[in-house]
Write a protein that holds these residues in place. Structure first.
Motif, short mmCIF file in Angstrom:
data_model
loop_
_atom_site.label_atom_id
_atom_site.label_comp_id
_atom_site.label_asym_id
_atom_site.label_seq_id
_atom_site.Cartn_x
_atom_site.Cartn_y
_atom_site.Cartn_z
N GLU A 186 0.79 -1.23 0.00
CA GLU A 186 0.00 0.00 0.00
C GLU A 186 0.83 1.28 0.00
OE1 GLU A 186 -2.70 -0.33 3.29
OE2 GLU A 186 -4.03 -1.67 2.20
N THR A 187 1.84 1.39 0.85
CA THR A 187 2.64 2.61 0.91
C THR A 187 4.13 2.27 0.93
OG1 THR A 187 2.75 2.68 3.33
CG2 THR A 187 0.85 3.77 2.29
N GLU A 188 4.94 3.25 0.59
CA GLU A 188 6.39 3.07 0.65
C GLU A 188 6.83 2.81 2.09
OE1 GLU A 188 10.49 5.51 -0.29
OE2 GLU A 188 8.64 6.19 -1.23
N GLU A 189 6.21 3.48 3.03
CA GLU A 189 6.56 3.29 4.45
C GLU A 189 6.34 1.84 4.87
OE1 GLU A 189 5.37 4.88 8.91
OE2 GLU A 189 4.35 5.72 7.19
N ASN B 55 16.13 -7.88 8.99
CA ASN B 55 16.72 -7.82 10.32
C ASN B 55 16.02 -8.67 11.38
OD1 ASN B 55 18.71 -5.86 9.53
ND2 ASN B 55 17.02 -4.42 9.37
N TYR B 56 14.78 -9.05 11.15
CA TYR B 56 14.05 -9.85 12.13
C TYR B 56 13.96 -11.32 11.69
CZ TYR B 56 9.96 -11.57 14.74
OH TYR B 56 9.11 -12.32 15.51
N LEU C 75 8.28 -3.71 6.00
CA LEU C 75 8.34 -5.14 5.69
C LEU C 75 9.77 -5.56 5.36
CD1 LEU C 75 7.15 -7.93 5.11
CD2 LEU C 75 6.70 -7.12 2.77
N MET C 76 10.42 -4.82 4.48
CA MET C 76 11.79 -5.20 4.09
C MET C 76 12.74 -5.16 5.28
SD MET C 76 12.30 -3.71 0.22
CE MET C 76 12.20 -2.00 0.73
N ARG D 202 4.62 -10.29 12.08
CA ARG D 202 5.12 -9.21 12.95
C ARG D 202 4.61 -7.86 12.45
NH1 ARG D 202 9.67 -9.26 16.47
NH2 ARG D 202 9.75 -7.27 17.49
N LEU D 203 4.61 -7.65 11.14
CA LEU D 203 4.14 -6.40 10.56
C LEU D 203 2.64 -6.25 10.81
CD1 LEU D 203 4.88 -3.91 8.87
CD2 LEU D 203 4.31 -5.24 6.85
N GLU D 204 1.87 -7.29 10.61
CA GLU D 204 0.43 -7.23 10.85
C GLU D 204 0.11 -6.92 12.31
OE1 GLU D 204 -0.85 -11.04 9.38
OE2 GLU D 204 -1.36 -10.19 7.42
#
Length: 93
Positions: free
Chosen positions: A2-5, A16-17, A10-11, A83-85
């Motif tokens: 949805e957004t660059e942020e 890193n995670y 996510l990346m 984790r992002l969700e």
């Protein structure tokens, strides 16, 4: 994403995670690489050209390397997405 942020979040989690791969502009490598195309490899295009090409600001491109099994990669990806969700809900159309 949805957004660059959100794409960058996510990346960051994938790298890193979850140790899924590395952020990079070039996607040619034996390790898994990813980039946010709207702000990197396609940044020279204007908004109309990006829209015509189907490149949104939240598009994440990946080149899955041959290190690890498909199951390992999927589990790493799922770990980062979960984790992002948990941190910021997004629209799942």
């Amino acid at each position: 994403m949805e957004t660059e942020e959100r794409a960058n979040q996510l990346m960051n989690l994938l790298q890193n995670y979850a140790q899924f791969g590395f952020m990079a502009v070039s996607l040619g490598y034996y390790e898994t690489l990813m980039s946010c195309s709207g702000s990197s490899t396609s940044s020279e295009l204007n908004n109309e050209e990006k829209e015509l090409a189907g490149i949104s600001s939240g598009l994440v491109r990946m080149s899955v390397g041959y290190i690890g099994t498909l199951e390992q990669k999927w589990n790493q990806f799922d770990k980062a997405i979960s984790r992002l969700e948990d941190s910021v809900p997004f629209n799942k159309n």
